[in-house]
Design a protein around this motif. Structure first.
Motif, PDB file in Angstrom:
ATOM      1  N   GLY A 136       0.827  -1.070   0.019  1.00 35.37           N
ATOM      2  CA  GLY A 136      -0.013  -0.023  -0.226  1.00 35.37           C
ATOM      3  C   GLY A 136       0.674   1.250   0.065  1.00 35.37           C
ATOM      4  N   MET A 137       2.166   1.047   0.502  1.00 38.00           N
ATOM      5  CA  MET A 137       2.937   2.270   0.460  1.00 38.00           C
ATOM      6  C   MET A 137       3.912   2.481  -0.576  1.00 38.00           C
ATOM      7  N   ASP A 138       3.661   1.594  -1.560  1.00 35.21           N
ATOM      8  CA  ASP A 138       4.631   1.588  -2.785  1.00 35.21           C
ATOM      9  C   ASP A 138       4.297   2.891  -3.598  1.00 35.21           C
ATOM     10  N   PRO A 139       5.368   3.778  -3.831  1.00 33.11           N
ATOM     11  CA  PRO A 139       5.305   5.175  -4.436  1.00 33.11           C
ATOM     12  C   PRO A 139       4.765   4.820  -5.829  1.00 33.11           C
ATOM     13  N   HIS A 186       2.055   3.608  -7.039  1.00 35.49           N
ATOM     14  CA  HIS A 186       0.590   3.932  -7.132  1.00 35.49           C
ATOM     15  C   HIS A 186       0.302   4.925  -6.087  1.00 35.49           C
ATOM     16  N   THR A 187      -0.956   5.466  -6.208  1.00 34.31           N
ATOM     17  CA  THR A 187      -1.464   6.553  -5.274  1.00 34.31           C
ATOM     18  C   THR A 187      -2.865   6.536  -5.221  1.00 34.31           C
ATOM     19  N   VAL A 200      -4.839   5.221  -3.050  1.00 32.53           N
ATOM     20  CA  VAL A 200      -5.338   3.745  -2.845  1.00 32.53           C
ATOM     21  C   VAL A 200      -6.537   3.729  -1.852  1.00 32.53           C
ATOM     22  N   MET A 234       1.740   9.217   2.873  1.00 35.14           N
ATOM     23  CA  MET A 234       1.791   7.824   3.299  1.00 35.14           C
ATOM     24  C   MET A 234       0.691   7.603   4.567  1.00 35.14           C
ATOM     25  N   ARG A 270      -2.965   6.946   3.182  1.00 34.48           N
ATOM     26  CA  ARG A 270      -3.326   5.797   2.632  1.00 34.48           C
ATOM     27  C   ARG A 270      -3.851   4.883   3.737  1.00 34.48           C
TER      28      ARG A 270
END
Lengths: 158, 623
Positions: A84-87, A89-90, A92, B272, B275
Motif C-alpha cells: 500500500g505504501m509503494d510510491p 501507485h497513489t 489507494v 503515506m 493511505r
C-alpha cells in the motif's frame, strides 16, 4: 513467465482484501519502463506470496491497478502495509476487507490480468466515466478478475 | 566453501563471513597465504569495537563477536546452541519490550527481503536507548542462509546527561518504542547548541486526523495498534539522521538535521498516512495534519521553533477543515503569529465578558404544528462587545468551549433562562443548550440545574436541556447516567442538531429523549434534495415510533413548513415563526401568536395532514 501453482489449506480465518489505486509509476520513477516495473511488481509479489500463503490477482489497466489479496488476516494486513505504501501507485482505496470462506484464486500466488498497450484494457479505461478501475467497486473487480483468470485456467487445462 | 570462510577466532568464537577479496584469483598482487589473511580478518571481526552477529533464516544466532556478547549479556559457551534472537533481545540494556518487537520484526523483514532493489540494502533501524544513547541495526545477507546483523551503539544524542541517572523508560514512548517528548526536547536543544551558521534544520509536528473516533468506535486496542503502524510508516520514511518521536496521544514530531527538503518530507508523510490502514480486520483511514518550521529561518531557540511549528500545525488543521482534500501540511509564516495574537486578544475579551455583563439571552419560539400553539422558547446566548459589536455565537462558542469558560457561562445561561421563563404563562417551556464540556463534571452540572430551578421557582417539567451528539459520543456511559438522573427529576432532554457530526440512529435509542431537533441543513435541502426529504421522514417516523417530539430547525418559509409538516415533524422553529427576541418582547410576541390565528400550513385535520406524513399537499399552498 508462469507463476508457481500451489493449493494452500489454511486453518486460520481467511480474509480477502480488494483495493484499487491510480498508476503513479512514471511519477515515482520518471525513467521507468512500465512493462518492466509491472514485471518486477509481479515477480516480487509472487515470491513473497508463495512463502506467506497469500494468493490473489492483479489487474492493470494503464490508468490504475486493482488487486485481490487473500490469506490469513495478519499476513494480508502486513502485505498491504508494504504494498500500500509503494510510491508507484497513489489514491489507494480499499474496496473491501472481509473474512471469506474460500479463496477465489487458490492456485495463484498472483494472477495477472492486463498488459501494457492491451486494447481490451484500454477499452476498460475508456468505457467508464471515471477512468478504468478507479470507478469500479469491490465486487466489479472480483467478478472481472475471476472471469478472466477462470477462462485462462480453462484454456490452460484444455 | 568458495565464498564463505568459517574460521575459529582466537577466543573460540566461530565467525562466518563472506570474504570476497581473499579468494578471488584475479587479485594479482603478491599477498599472504589466504588462510593467514582469513585468520587476521576473523580476529579483526572478533575484536572489532562493533557488535556483530550472524544469524540464519529462522533468526537464530549462529555466532557473534566479543562486543555482541557483551551487548547481549551472553557467554561464549552458548555459541554451540544457536539461541533465537528473540531470547537475547531482553538482555540489551535500555531496549523496551516494544522495541524488542521492532528489532525482531525488522530482522525478519530484512531476512525475507533477500533481494531488494539497490539502496534498500543500507536501511538501518535506529532506536532510542535513553541514557545509553541509541542502537542502530543493519542486516546484510552474507551467504546463502546466513545474515550478518551489525549493532551500532551510538552515544547519548543528548550530550552530557544530568548527574541523576534517569531510567531508560523515561526517554521512551512505551507503546511505539520511539523516543518521547523529553527525548525530543533534549536532542533539539543539543542540536541547536552546536548549530553553526551553515546548519539547516527543520521540525515537523504531526497530528493524526480523525483518530479519536477510531478509539471511540473500535476501542483502544485498535487505536494503539494503529499508532504503532503510524510509527512504522513514519520510521520507514525517515532518514537515519532524523529523529522521530511520539509526543503523546496522536502527536508525533520529526527533527530533520541538515536533511532533505522539509516540504518534500512533509508532503510524502502526508501521503503515506492518508493511505488506508488495515488494523485487526478493520479498514481505517485517518491522515495527518503537519506543521513545518525551519531553523534558522523561522526561529533560533527551541521555544520559538516549537511555538511556531504549533501555529503552522493549527493552520494545516484549519485548512483541512475548510477543504478536506488539500493541504495536509503547512510551512510556518510570520502572519500566523499575528493571527495567533489576534486570537489571544479575542480569548482575553471573552474571558472578561461575563464579569463585564456583556452577555445577554435572546429567545426563539417553538411551535406545535398541529395546534399552531407556541410551546416554548429556546434560550440563545448573545455577546455584545463594546468594540467588536455583536459577536456571532458561531465565533465565540467554540472558543469558549476550548478555553473552558463555557462551563461558568452555561451556568449563567441556566440561571438567567429559568428566571425569565418563570414569568411566562404556565405551559410554556424554556430550552437551554448544554455544552459537552459541562458533562465532564456531572455533579456540577446537576447542582447548577437544581439551583437554577430553585432560585427561579420554575417547575422542572418546564425546563428542557438540549444536548448535541458530540456530548454523547465523548463518554457515553457517564453522560447517559447524568441524563437519566436529570430526566428522573422531571426535566426534559432534547437531542440538538440531529443529523450533523457522527449521527447515529442508535444514539436515539440509547436514551429516551423527549425531543429530536432536526438540523437546519436538512430543512434547507427540502424540495431540492431527495436525500434530505428521506432523512427527515425517517427521523420523524423513528421519533413518532419512540414517542419523541420532532422539531424541524431553521424553518424560514411557508413552503418549508408545509413540507416538514407533511414529512411528519411535530414542531417547528425558525424565522418563519419568529427571530430570536429579547425577554421583554415575549409578551407581545405571544399576543400575536395565538393558536386560533394559525396559518394555513398549521393545524392537522382541516387541511388533510396525516400524522404519518403520507399526504404532502396541505391546502393553501401553491402546487
Amino acid at each position: 513467465m508462469r507463476p508457481m501453482r500451489r493449493r494452500f489449506s489454511s486453518p486460520v480465518t481467511l480474509y480477502r482484501l480488494i483495493y484499487r489505486s491510480r498508476n503513479h509509476i512514471v511519477g515515482a520513477r520518471p525513467d521507468a519502463d512500465i512493462g518492466q516495473e509491472i514485471h518486477s511488481i509481479l515477480e516480487a509479489s509472487r515470491r513473497r506470496n508463495a512463502a506467506n500463503q497469500v494468493t490473489g490477482a492483479l489487474l492493470f489497466t494503464g490508468s490504475g491497478f486493482a488487486q485481490v489479496l487473500e490469506g490469513p488476516r495478519d499476513v494480508v494486513e502486513q502485505t498491504f502495509e508494504r504494498i500500500g505504501m509503494d510510491p508507484r501507485h497513489t489514491d489507494v482505496v480499499v474496496l473491501s476487507f472481509t473474512p471469506t470462506e474460500r479463496r477465489s484464486f487458490p492456485q495463484w500466488s498472483m494472477a495477472f490480468c492486463g498488459q501494457v498497450g492491451d486494447p481490451v484494457m484500454e477499452a476498460v479505461d475508456a468505457g467508464s466515466s471515471q477512468p478504468g478501475v478507479l470507478g469500479a467497486s469491490g465486487s466489479d473487480v472480483l467478478r472481472l478478475l475471476e472471469r478472466v483468470i477462470q477462462r485462462e485456467d480453462d484454456w490452460v487445462t484444455a | 566453501m568458495k565464498d564463505t570462510t568459517k574460521a575459529r577466532a582466537p577466543d573460540g568464537l566461530s565467525i562466518g563471513v563472506r570474504m570476497p577479496s581473499a579468494n578471488r584469483a584475479r587479485d594479482h598482487a603478491p599477498r599472504p597465504k589466504p588462510g593467514k589473511k582469513v585468520g587476521l580478518a576473523t580476529a579483526m571481526l572478533a575484536h572489532a569495537p562493533l557488535a556483530m552477529a550472524a544469524m540464519d533464516a529462522g533468526l537464530r544466532l549462529l555466532s557473534w563477536n566479543e562486543r555482541a556478547g557483551a551487548l547481549f549479556g551472553i557467554p561464549p559457551l552458548l555459541a554451540a546452541e544457536h539461541p533465537p534472537l528473540r531470547t537475547i533481545l531482553p538482555n540489551i540494556a535500555g531496549i523496551a519490550p516494544a522495541q524488542q518487537d521492532r528489532i525482531a520484526g525488522f530482522c525478519a523483514e530484512r531476512v525475507s527481503a533477500s533481494r531488494e532493489p539497490a539502496g534498500e540494502k543500507d536501511r538501518q533501524l535506529r532506536l532510542a536507548r535513553g541514557q545509553a544513547g541509541w542502537l542502530g541495526i543493519v542486516v546484510t545477507r552474507v551467504a546463502p542462509g546466513a545474515w550478518m546483523v551489525v549493532f551500532d551503539e551510538g552515544p547519548p544524542a543528548c550530550g552530557t546527561l544530568s548527574a541523576a541517572p534517569i531510567a531508560a523508560d523515561a526517554w521512551l514512548d512505551a507503546l511505539t518504542g520511539l523516543g518521547n517528548r523529553r527525548h525530543f526536547n533534549r536532542v533539539l536543544q543539543d542540536t541547536l547548541d552546536i548549530a553553526t551558521y551553515e546548519s539547516r534544520h527543520a521540525i515537523l509536528l504531526l497530528d493524526l486526523n480523525r483518530f479519536a473516533p477510531v478509539n471511540d468506535t473500535l476501542g483502544y486496542s485498535v487505536g494503539d495498534a494503529l499508532l504503532c503502524l503510524v510509527a512504522q510508516r513514519l520510521q520507514r520514511e525517515s532518514r537515519d539522521g532524523d529523529l522521530l518521536v511520539r509526543l503523546g496521544g496522536d502527536a508525533f514530531a520529526i527533527l530533520i538535521r541538515n536533511g532533505d527538503s522539509a516540504a518534500a518530507v512533509a508532503a510524502r508523510l502526508g501521503d503515506m498516512l492518508s493511505r488506508p490502514f488495515l488494523v485487526d480486520g478493520h479498514v481505517v483511514t485517518i491522515g495527518a495534519s503537519i506543521g513545518v518550521v525551519l531553523f534558522p529561518a523561522h526561529g533560533a531557540t527551541a521555544d520559538d521553533l516549537m511555538r511556531r511549528v504549533g501555529l503552522a500545525l493549527s493552520e494545516a488543521k484549519n485548512a483541512r477543515a475548510r477543504s478536506p482534500s488539500r493541504h495536509t501540511w503547512r510551512m510556518f509564516e510570520p502572519e500566523m503569529a499575528s493571527g495567533a495574537r489576534a486570537r489571544q486578544a479575542f480569548e482575553t475579551d471573552l474571558r472578561k465578558a461575563q464579569a463585564l455583563n456583556e452577555f445577554s439571552l435572546a429567545f426563539q419560539a417553538q411551535l406545535h404544528i398541529r395546534t399552531g400553539a407556541v410551546t416554548g422558547f429556546e434560550a440563545l446566548l448573545r455577546w455584545t462587545h463594546p468594540a467588536r459589536g455583536s459577536v456571532p455565537p458561531m465565533e465565540f462558542i467554540p472558543v469558549a468551549e476550548e478555553i473552558g469558560c463555557i462551563v461558568a457561562l452555561g451556568e449563567w445561561v441556566l440561571r438567567e433562562a429559568c428566571k425569565v421563563a418563570a414569568q411566562w404563562p404556565d405551559g410554556l417551556s424554556v430550552a437551554v443548550n448544554v455544552s459537552p464540556r459541562q458533562f465532564a463534571d456531572s455533579e456540577r452540572l446537576f447542582a447548577a440545574v437544581h439551583s437554577a430551578l430553585r432560585a427561579s421557582g420554575l417547575g422542572p417539567e418546564r425546563l428542557e436541556l438540549e444536548i448535541t451528539e458530540s456530548s454523547l459520543l465523548a463518554r457515553e456511559a457517564h453522560v447517559l447516567e447524568t441524563l437519566h438522573r436529570l430526566r428522573a427529576c422531571g426535566i426534559r432532554i432534547a437531542m440538538d442538531d440531529f443529523g450533523t457530526g457522527y449521527s447515529s440512529l442508535s444514539q436515539l435509542v440509547s436514551f429516551p429523549f423527549d425531543k429530536i431537533k432536526i438540523d437546519r441543513s436538512f430543512i434547507a435541502g427540502l424540495g431540492r434534495d431527495a436525500e434530505a426529504t428521506a432523512v427527515l421522514r425517517a427521523i420523524s417516523a423513528l421519533g413518532s415510533g419512540l414517542g419523541m417530539t420532532t422539531t424541524a430547525e431553521g424553518v424560514e418559509t411557508e413552503a418549508q413548513a408545509a413540507l416538514v409538516a407533511a414529512d411528519g415533524c411535530t414542531d417547528i422553529q425558525g424565522y418563519l415563526i419568529g427571530r430570536p427576541i429579547p425577554a421583554r418582547e415575549i409578551d407581545d410576541f405571544l399576543g400575536e401568536h395565538r393558536p386560533d390565528a394559525r396559518p394555513g400550513w398549521a393545524g392537522g385535520d382541516a387541511n388533510g395532514f396525516c400524522a404519518d406524513g403520507s399526504i404532502a399537499t396541505p391546502m393553501g399552498m401553491p402546487a
